[in-house]
Scaffold this motif. Structure first.
Motif: not given
Length: 202
Positions: A160-168, A144-145, A128-130, A118-120
């Protein structure tokens, strides 16, 4: 922007659908309980994500190597509205004989994956989500590729890709905060790769 979700290999999806109908499919501790009759038949797979594992770090080059280990499907109740948080996930793994059902899983990473997606979707760039697992740090991220047309089974994180760490997330790393790879990877490398020991001059 809409995420460019690519379809999972048909055999991977079939393995999960068969497991949802099976009373003997493996479940991890903490996964969603089976539906009446001993199956997960009320659950439906959605949002397939290729799962990559970070296999090595290079301190000198500031880079990493990854490999595809499976496809993870978020599961939702058949009657639940679209976009609701999933109760569980199912994973199909790549074996020498092709795609096979791995297991059902629950726990905090499942709703955290949906929240990160949802954030992405609120970002302005196309991705492209992975999923990217960092087993050395017990860490899972939404990757996020930037190359939306890339083969989802191939590739490594680009600067330049993004990483969103998941919780925890590991201590000192903010969950659900997008990080550029070239900013986060050096931190992960320092934690995963021990610094070389200093030698005492002879």
């Amino acid at each position: 922007m809409p995420l460019h979700l690519l379809p999972a290999p048909p055999a991977a999806l079939r393995s999960v659908l068969a497991a949802l109908r099976s009373p003997t499919a493996a479940r991890h501790p903490g996964s969603a309980p089976a539906a009446p009759g001993g199956t997960h038949s009320r659950l439906q797979p959605e949002l397939p994500l290729p799962l990559h594992e970070m296999t090595s770090f290079s301190r000198a080059a500031g880079s990493s190597a990854t490999r595809l280990t499976g496809w993870r499907f978020l599961l939702r109740e058949a009657e639940a509205p679209a976009g609701s948080f999933p109760p569980a996930a199912a994973e199909s793994v790549l074996t020498p004989d092709g795609w096979a059902f791995g297991y059902f899983c629950g726990g905090p990473y499942v709703p955290s994956t949906r929240r990160a997606l949802q954030q992405a979707e609120s970002l302005t760039e196309d991705f492209q989500p992975r999923l990217l697992s960092v087993p050395q740090l017990y860490m899972l991220t939404l990757w996020l590729h930037g190359d939306t047309g890339a083969d989802p089974a191939q590739g490594t994180p680009q600067p330049s890709d993004l990483l969103i760490p998941l919780a925890p997330a590991p201590p000192g790393i903010a969950a659900h905060r997008p990080h550029r790879v070239d900013a986060l990877l050096p931190l992960l490398t320092r934690r995963a790769v021990p610094a070389p020991l200093m030698r005492t001059p002879a």
